[in-house]
Scaffold this motif. Structure first.
Motif, PDB file in Angstrom:
ATOM      1  N   UNK A 168      -6.483   0.069   9.134  1.00 30.21           N
ATOM      2  CA  UNK A 168      -5.248   0.112   8.631  1.00 30.21           C
ATOM      3  C   UNK A 168      -4.796   0.873   7.459  1.00 30.21           C
ATOM      4  N   UNK A 225       5.562   7.361  16.058  1.00 34.52           N
ATOM      5  CA  UNK A 225       6.968   7.428  15.213  1.00 34.52           C
ATOM      6  C   UNK A 225       7.653   8.974  15.774  1.00 34.52           C
ATOM      7  N   UNK A 275       0.896  -1.189  -0.176  1.00 33.74           N
ATOM      8  CA  UNK A 275      -0.057   0.297   0.022  1.00 33.74           C
ATOM      9  C   UNK A 275       0.692   1.551   0.383  1.00 33.74           C
ATOM     10  N   UNK A 290       0.273   3.833  17.501  1.00 32.09           N
ATOM     11  CA  UNK A 290       1.759   3.541  17.004  1.00 32.09           C
ATOM     12  C   UNK A 290       1.908   5.392  17.319  1.00 32.09           C
ATOM     13  N   UNK A 333      -0.806  -4.924   6.674  1.00 36.68           N
ATOM     14  CA  UNK A 333      -0.257  -4.441   8.128  1.00 36.68           C
ATOM     15  C   UNK A 333      -0.410  -2.659   8.438  1.00 36.68           C
ATOM     16  N   UNK A 334      -0.175  -2.585  10.053  1.00 36.94           N
ATOM     17  CA  UNK A 334      -0.797  -1.027  10.326  1.00 36.94           C
ATOM     18  C   UNK A 334       0.627  -0.160  10.267  1.00 36.94           C
ATOM     19  N   UNK A 335       0.981  -0.864  10.555  1.00 36.54           N
ATOM     20  CA  UNK A 335       2.747   0.323  10.442  1.00 36.54           C
ATOM     21  C   UNK A 335       2.931   0.873   9.063  1.00 36.54           C
ATOM     22  N   UNK A 336       3.246   2.007   8.808  1.00 39.32           N
ATOM     23  CA  UNK A 336       3.873   2.477   7.898  1.00 39.32           C
ATOM     24  C   UNK A 336       4.902   3.649   7.959  1.00 39.32           C
ATOM     25  N   UNK A 337       6.213   3.068   6.356  1.00 35.41           N
ATOM     26  CA  UNK A 337       7.144   2.785   6.705  1.00 35.41           C
ATOM     27  C   UNK A 337       7.602   4.421   6.119  1.00 35.41           C
ATOM     28  N   UNK A 338       8.790   5.440   6.073  1.00 32.98           N
ATOM     29  CA  UNK A 338       8.372   7.060   5.083  1.00 32.98           C
ATOM     30  C   UNK A 338       9.451   7.001   4.926  1.00 32.98           C
ATOM     31  N   UNK A 360       1.740   5.717   0.015  1.00 34.04           N
ATOM     32  CA  UNK A 360       0.737   6.718   0.878  1.00 34.04           C
ATOM     33  C   UNK A 360       1.259   7.609  -0.159  1.00 34.04           C
ATOM     34  N   UNK A 403       9.423  10.262   9.135  1.00 28.02           N
ATOM     35  CA  UNK A 403       8.976  10.015  10.214  1.00 28.02           C
ATOM     36  C   UNK A 403       9.624   7.956  10.981  1.00 28.02           C
ATOM     37  N   UNK A 445      -3.630   1.198  -3.039  1.00 26.13           N
ATOM     38  CA  UNK A 445      -3.937  -0.344  -2.809  1.00 26.13           C
ATOM     39  C   UNK A 445      -3.410  -1.779  -4.186  1.00 26.13           C
TER      40      UNK A 445
END
Lengths: 112, 111
Positions: free
Chosen positions: B96, B36, A32, B34, A98-103, A34, B44, A51
């Motif tokens: 989510x 960050x 996903x 969460x 997954x809930x965690x987003x990585x920037x 963003x 972040x 998505x």
């Protein structure tokens, strides 16, 4: 391991000019994706999420658009920039479910 | 409308002491939270998270506490180190895709 790239790191553009910011993700499939914007002294505002290829959801009406031409590529565009488009633009990814987003590292856009 | 609020814009703490960051939310549908950490001019970095079925999650020096009845969560950093000086964002989600972020708390760790 997964890596997310954004470019350019900084950009200064005149009002009325077009914009194209690119984001690519490595090391994962079917993420996903963003786009966020952080205005000065503010939190992160979700602009678009995707998505899948060609699937774009817009969160706020604005002067910007997004496209996902490939699975791991996300592009933020504008035909004519406004002064209010200035800000720090961040791309992020998450795994399916997954809930965690990585920037990514972000792009500082200044519209003059 | 601001569904996630961080009411303290800044926090100053002495090195070695505990940093406590607070976050309140209004949407009772949020089920995952969460934290960050963000340095200037960088994206972040995910720090720690907690599901609504738990009330505590710990990872090294970082512990997140969740009080569902009060719609409140907090992040404890013990002991605080100079490298912890950054902006901390609280975020929440109910399914989510969309994270709702607070405005952030700037932490300064004094030597």
């Amino acid at each position: 391991s997964q890596t997310i790239h954004q470019w350019p790191a900084t950009l200064v553009q005149p009002v009325g000019s077009p914009l194209s910011l690119e984001c690519t993700v490595e090391g994962t499939s079917n993420p996903n994706l963003y786009w966020y914007r952080q205005a000065a002294g503010r939190g992160l505002q979700l602009l678009f999420y995707s998505v899948g290829i060609g699937q774009i959801s817009s969160e706020v009406p604005q002067n910007l658009s997004a496209s996902r031409p490939q699975d791991r590529q996300f592009i933020l565009s504008s035909k004519k920039l406004l002064l209010s488009d200035s800000g720090f633009y961040l791309c992020a990814w998450s795994s399916r479910g997954g809930y965690e987003q990585y920037f990514g590292p972000g792009t500082r856009l200044t519209v003059t | 409308d601001q569904q996630v609020k961080q009411n303290s814009p800044s926090l100053s703490v002495q090195e070695g002491r505990i940093s406590i960051l607070n976050c309140d939310y209004t949407n009772s549908m949020f089920d995952y939270f969460l934290w960050y950490k963000k340095y200037p001019a960088e994206g972040p970095t995910f720090l720690i998270s907690i599901s609504s079925i738990k009330d505590k999650n710990e990872d090294g020096r970082f512990t997140v506490f969740l009080n569902k009845s009060a719609k409140h969560l907090s992040l404890h950093i013990v002991p605080s180190q100079p490298g912890d000086s950054a902006v901390y964002f609280c975020a929440a989600t109910s399914w989510g895709y969309k994270l709702s972020f607070g405005a952030g708390t700037t932490v300064t760790v004094r030597a």
